[in-house]
Design an enzyme around this catalytic site. Structure first.
Site, short mmCIF file in Angstrom:
data_model
loop_
_atom_site.label_atom_id
_atom_site.label_comp_id
_atom_site.label_asym_id
_atom_site.label_seq_id
_atom_site.Cartn_x
_atom_site.Cartn_y
_atom_site.Cartn_z
N CYS A 45 -2.00 -7.22 1.39
CA CYS A 45 -2.26 -6.62 2.70
C CYS A 45 -3.10 -5.35 2.57
O CYS A 45 -3.96 -5.07 3.40
CB CYS A 45 -0.96 -6.27 3.41
SG CYS A 45 0.10 -7.67 3.70
C1 BEZ Z 1 1.12 -8.93 -0.12
O1 BEZ Z 1 0.67 -8.61 0.95
O2 BEZ Z 1 0.68 -8.49 -1.15
C2 BEZ Z 1 2.26 -9.87 -0.21
C3 BEZ Z 1 3.22 -9.89 0.77
C4 BEZ Z 1 4.28 -10.76 0.66
C5 BEZ Z 1 4.35 -11.62 -0.43
C6 BEZ Z 1 3.35 -11.61 -1.39
C7 BEZ Z 1 2.29 -10.74 -1.28
#
Ligand code: BEZ
Length: 211
Positions: A45
């Site tokens: 994200c």
């Molecule tokens: C991420 O945004 O990095 C993420 C969020 C939940 C699970 C895996 C990655």
């Protein structure tokens, strides 16, 4: 019930990193991209919001307002945005909704319980100036979105909204497009003065009309 293409995008009021907003007021007569993130302070994200900030001029050029969502609270968003700005070398200049009560996530069906009960998947909605949903994509948490593809789709949606054409596989802005099947071949020269090629009676190509 889940939202589908052509449905009216639900309006909502929400707290965001840029103050309280009414969604419809925020988007005004623009196009909009509303996209969700599984959680704050997560690596994928962080890169997605950084990339979106980098592309702000591209979205603005297309008259698109961007708004992100995560179900974490505002103080968490504020700290995370500082990290995004620092690590991605950007200034996040679009709102991030703090959807703690999951009201927006539920209205837009962003929680897919078989993927996760508590957090949203990576949903993305493109909404037209008529407030209708033009595109829905859902990615899993583990896969970051391709924002070049999002811009490409916006180019296609905006072109096909105003011209009687469709865009072929892997089309990019500036490339030839398909004349809609509803247009009779004898009517094409008047409508598409740049010319056309009849590959098959149902497959007629023409240069992009707004270039
Ligand atoms: C991420 O945004 O990095 C993420 C969020 C939940 C699970 C895996 C990655």
């Amino acid at each position: 019930m889940s939202l589908r293409l052509g449905d009216i995008a639900p309006n909502f009021q929400a707290k965001t990193s840029m103050g309280d907003i009414d969604f419809y007021e925020y988007i005004g007569d623009s196009w909009a991209v509303l996209f969700s993130h599984p959680a704050d302070y997560t690596p994928v994200c962080t890169t997605e919001l950084g990339r979106t900030a980098t592309l702000q001029d591209e979205f603005a050029k297309r008259n698109v307002k961007v708004i992100a969502l995560s179900v974490d609270p505002l103080d968490s968003h504020e700290g995370w945005i500082k990290d995004i700005n620092e690590t991605q070398n950007v200034e996040v200049n679009f709102p991030l909704i703090a959807d703690e009560n999951k009201e927006v996530a539920i209205a837009y069906d962003m929680i897919h319980p078989n993927a996760s009960e508590k957090t949203t998947v990576r949903s993305l909605f493109i909404i037209g100036p008529d407030k209708k949903i033009k595109l829905i994509i859902s990615y899993p948490a583990s896969t970051g979105r391709n924002f070049t593809e999002i811009l490409r789709v916006i180019d296609s949606l905006q072109l096909t909204a105003y011209h009687s054409v469709a865009t072929p596989a892997d089309w990019k802005d500036g490339e030839d497009v398909v004349v809609l099947p509803a247009i009779k071949t004898e009517d094409i020269p008047a409508k598409f003065p740049k010319g056309f090629t009849e590959v098959k009676p149902y497959l007629r190509m023409t240069p992009q009309p707004n270039k």
